[in-house]
Structure formats: structure tokens, C-alpha cells
Write a protein that holds these residues in place. Structure first.
Motif, PDB file in Angstrom:
ATOM      1  N   LEU A 120      -3.857   0.848  -6.540  1.00  0.00           N
ATOM      2  CA  LEU A 120      -3.063   0.074  -5.574  1.00  0.00           C
ATOM      3  C   LEU A 120      -2.874  -1.413  -5.787  1.00  0.00           C
ATOM      4  O   LEU A 120      -1.981  -2.075  -5.524  1.00  0.00           O
ATOM      5  N   GLY A 121      -3.910  -2.063  -6.434  1.00  0.00           N
ATOM      6  CA  GLY A 121      -3.948  -3.380  -6.842  1.00  0.00           C
ATOM      7  C   GLY A 121      -3.038  -3.667  -7.805  1.00  0.00           C
ATOM      8  O   GLY A 121      -2.006  -4.736  -7.630  1.00  0.00           O
ATOM      9  N   LEU A 122      -2.888  -2.898  -8.666  1.00  0.00           N
ATOM     10  CA  LEU A 122      -1.842  -2.889  -9.474  1.00  0.00           C
ATOM     11  C   LEU A 122      -0.356  -2.801  -9.352  1.00  0.00           C
ATOM     12  O   LEU A 122       0.662  -3.706  -9.653  1.00  0.00           O
TER      13      LEU A 122
ATOM     14  N   THR B  50     -12.210   4.256  -6.069  1.00  0.00           N
ATOM     15  CA  THR B  50     -12.294   2.964  -6.971  1.00  0.00           C
ATOM     16  C   THR B  50     -10.894   3.161  -7.656  1.00  0.00           C
ATOM     17  O   THR B  50     -10.365   1.781  -7.984  1.00  0.00           O
ATOM     18  N   GLU B  51     -10.726   4.124  -8.256  1.00  0.00           N
ATOM     19  CA  GLU B  51      -9.534   4.310  -9.201  1.00  0.00           C
ATOM     20  C   GLU B  51      -8.333   4.042  -8.328  1.00  0.00           C
ATOM     21  O   GLU B  51      -7.300   3.503  -8.652  1.00  0.00           O
ATOM     22  N   TYR B  52      -8.159   4.758  -7.071  1.00  0.00           N
ATOM     23  CA  TYR B  52      -7.229   4.404  -6.175  1.00  0.00           C
ATOM     24  C   TYR B  52      -6.862   3.035  -5.763  1.00  0.00           C
ATOM     25  O   TYR B  52      -5.869   2.286  -5.771  1.00  0.00           O
ATOM     26  N   ALA B  53      -8.079   2.432  -5.665  1.00  0.00           N
ATOM     27  CA  ALA B  53      -7.834   1.021  -5.261  1.00  0.00           C
ATOM     28  C   ALA B  53      -7.320  -0.014  -6.421  1.00  0.00           C
ATOM     29  O   ALA B  53      -6.549  -1.025  -6.228  1.00  0.00           O
ATOM     30  N   LEU B  54      -7.843   0.465  -7.663  1.00  0.00           N
ATOM     31  CA  LEU B  54      -7.344  -0.429  -8.920  1.00  0.00           C
ATOM     32  C   LEU B  54      -5.834  -0.148  -8.911  1.00  0.00           C
ATOM     33  O   LEU B  54      -5.010  -0.930  -9.398  1.00  0.00           O
TER      34      LEU B  54
ATOM     35  N   VAL C 293       0.535  -3.756  -6.154  1.00  0.00           N
ATOM     36  CA  VAL C 293       0.835  -4.831  -5.339  1.00  0.00           C
ATOM     37  C   VAL C 293       1.063  -6.032  -6.193  1.00  0.00           C
ATOM     38  O   VAL C 293       2.102  -6.776  -5.978  1.00  0.00           O
ATOM     39  N   LEU C 294       0.293  -6.195  -7.435  1.00  0.00           N
ATOM     40  CA  LEU C 294       0.530  -7.265  -8.340  1.00  0.00           C
ATOM     41  C   LEU C 294       2.044  -7.086  -8.990  1.00  0.00           C
ATOM     42  O   LEU C 294       2.819  -8.179  -8.879  1.00  0.00           O
TER      43      LEU C 294
END
Length: 68
Positions: free
Chosen positions: A28-30, A22-26, A32-33
Motif C-alpha cells: 500500500l505504501g508503494l 506487514t506485506e500489505y502495508a508495504l 501511494v508513493l
């Protein structure tokens, strides 16, 4: 029955198996943004810079042809 529910709730509270993913996904999302925001903000400026360089006379000049 209450004991079973309490035991399952404790297990879920203690279990952190998916926390790393979950932390890696967050993160990665940041990233990308930030990348999309950077391209959006700087995209037109970079395009203008390339057009400015392309319009310079030194790049449009033709090379002299040798007479051999």
C-alpha cells in the motif's frame, strides 16, 4: 532462565502471524508513493492540456438563437 529466553526467541522466530499485514502495508505504501509521484510528474501536463482545450474557439462560440 536461559531456557526460557531461548524458547521465547524460537517462538518469535517461527511465529509469522503479522507477516501478511506487514506485506500489505508495504505494498500500500508503494502504491501511494507511485500515485503521488505520477500526479506530481503529470499534473502540470494535464493542466496545460485542459487549458489548451478550454481556450479553443469552438468551445467559446455562442450558439445562434432561433427567431421563433
Amino acid at each position: 532462565m536461559l531456557n526460557l529466553v531461548e524458547r521465547e526467541l524460537r517462538r518469535l522466530w517461527i511465529d509469522d502471524g503479522g507477516q501478511g499485514l506487514t506485506e500489505y502495508a508495504l505494498i500500500l505504501g508503494l502504491i501511494v508513493l507511485a500515485a503521488v509521484g505520477g500526479v506530481t510528474l503529470l499534473g502540470q501536463s494535464v493542466l496545460n492540456l485542459f487549458e489548451y482545450v478550454a481556450d479553443k474557439e469552438i468551445f467559446n462560440a455562442t450558439l445562434p438563437v432561433s427567431k421563433f
